[in-house]
Design an enzyme around this catalytic site. Sequence first.
Site, PDB file in Angstrom:
ATOM      1  N   GLY A   1       0.828  -1.194   0.000  1.00  0.00           N
ATOM      2  CA  GLY A   1       0.000   0.000   0.000  1.00  0.00           C
ATOM      3  C   GLY A   1       0.869   1.253   0.000  1.00  0.00           C
ATOM      4  N   ALA A   2       0.232   2.399   0.198  1.00  0.00           N
ATOM      5  CA  ALA A   2       0.959   3.669   0.299  1.00  0.00           C
ATOM      6  C   ALA A   2       0.086   4.660   1.052  1.00  0.00           C
ATOM      7  CB  ALA A   2       1.280   4.215  -1.090  1.00  0.00           C
ATOM      8  N   ASP A   3       0.734   5.684   1.587  1.00  0.00           N
ATOM      9  CA  ASP A   3      -0.018   6.747   2.264  1.00  0.00           C
ATOM     10  C   ASP A   3      -0.429   7.828   1.269  1.00  0.00           C
ATOM     11  OD1 ASP A   3       0.234   5.618   4.921  1.00  0.00           O
ATOM     12  OD2 ASP A   3       2.366   5.977   4.625  1.00  0.00           O
TER      13      ASP A   3
ATOM     14  N   LYS B   1       5.411   6.466   2.032  1.00  0.00           N
ATOM     15  CA  LYS B   1       5.063   5.270   2.772  1.00  0.00           C
ATOM     16  C   LYS B   1       5.646   5.380   4.181  1.00  0.00           C
ATOM     17  CE  LYS B   1       5.538   1.310   0.978  1.00  0.00           C
ATOM     18  NZ  LYS B   1       4.285   1.017   1.719  1.00  0.00           N
ATOM     19  N   GLY B   2       5.201   4.470   5.043  1.00  0.00           N
ATOM     20  CA  GLY B   2       5.768   4.456   6.392  1.00  0.00           C
ATOM     21  C   GLY B   2       4.797   4.846   7.483  1.00  0.00           C
TER      22      GLY B   2
ATOM     23  N   GLY C   1       2.840   3.019   8.818  1.00  0.00           N
ATOM     24  CA  GLY C   1       2.884   1.914   9.782  1.00  0.00           C
ATOM     25  C   GLY C   1       4.286   1.646  10.301  1.00  0.00           C
TER      26      GLY C   1
ATOM     27  N   GLU D   1      10.228  -2.186   3.929  1.00  0.00           N
ATOM     28  CA  GLU D   1       9.472  -2.080   2.675  1.00  0.00           C
ATOM     29  C   GLU D   1      10.412  -1.676   1.537  1.00  0.00           C
ATOM     30  OE1 GLU D   1       5.140  -0.963   4.615  1.00  0.00           O
ATOM     31  OE2 GLU D   1       6.414   0.646   3.938  1.00  0.00           O
TER      32      GLU D   1
END
Length: 219
Positions: A82-84, A94-95, A97, A103
């Site tokens: 996924g991605a933010d 990303k990140g 989480g 990743e």
Amino acid sequence: MDQLEMKKVAAKAALQYVKPDTIVGVGSGSTVNCFIEALGKIADQIKGAVAASKHSEALLREQGIEVFSANEVSSLDVYIDGADEITPQGYMIKGGGAALTREKIVSSLAKKFICIVDERKQVEVLGSTFALPVEVIPMARSYVARQLVSLGGNPEYRENVITDNGNVILDVYNFKILEPLKMEQTINNIAGVVTNGIFAQRYANVTIVGTPNGAKIIE
Ligand code: 5RP
């Protein structure tokens, strides 16, 4: 349709990129959790997976999927995550989480990065809606924060979070990223930074957007 339903739509559509008898790279987050559930249905058709977080690793095992370490494979056919935020060019933040470093490692092993998102993650410019996560060696936290301020951001220490690698996260707010490739390198060059959540060098080759009208695939 709510956000979780859209994530499920994107996650299911990603199965078409999984080839039989291969080891699949698997990221982390709630969209990936949906993907792992879908992957479980074809567990007998794949060799296994390399996971980007301890949490994903545990979920894969629950689905009866064998988990390999990144050191056991020389390359992966696909990496699904996924991605933010994601731009039309496939550049991502990303990140959210806190799994960004693993990743980046697992996605680097893959020939293709397939990004699965709901439609709210699409942006024109990175940093428009989401803070940029930066994983930092704990003793360098204040130094790195000052450097991020000098780059124009507003870093905040993510309280009570230790990454799978034993490090801390700084989230950089009010930080529009106009040149993702350049900024990814600039931040990675700060001493004490393990990695940052800009995925521009390793951008998404395919974006699958879950929408109320089904999956939209951008290649
Ligand atoms: C974790 C990530 C996730 O992929 C990202 O935060 C998206 O999460 P979600 O699918 O829960 O919206 O980068 O480090």
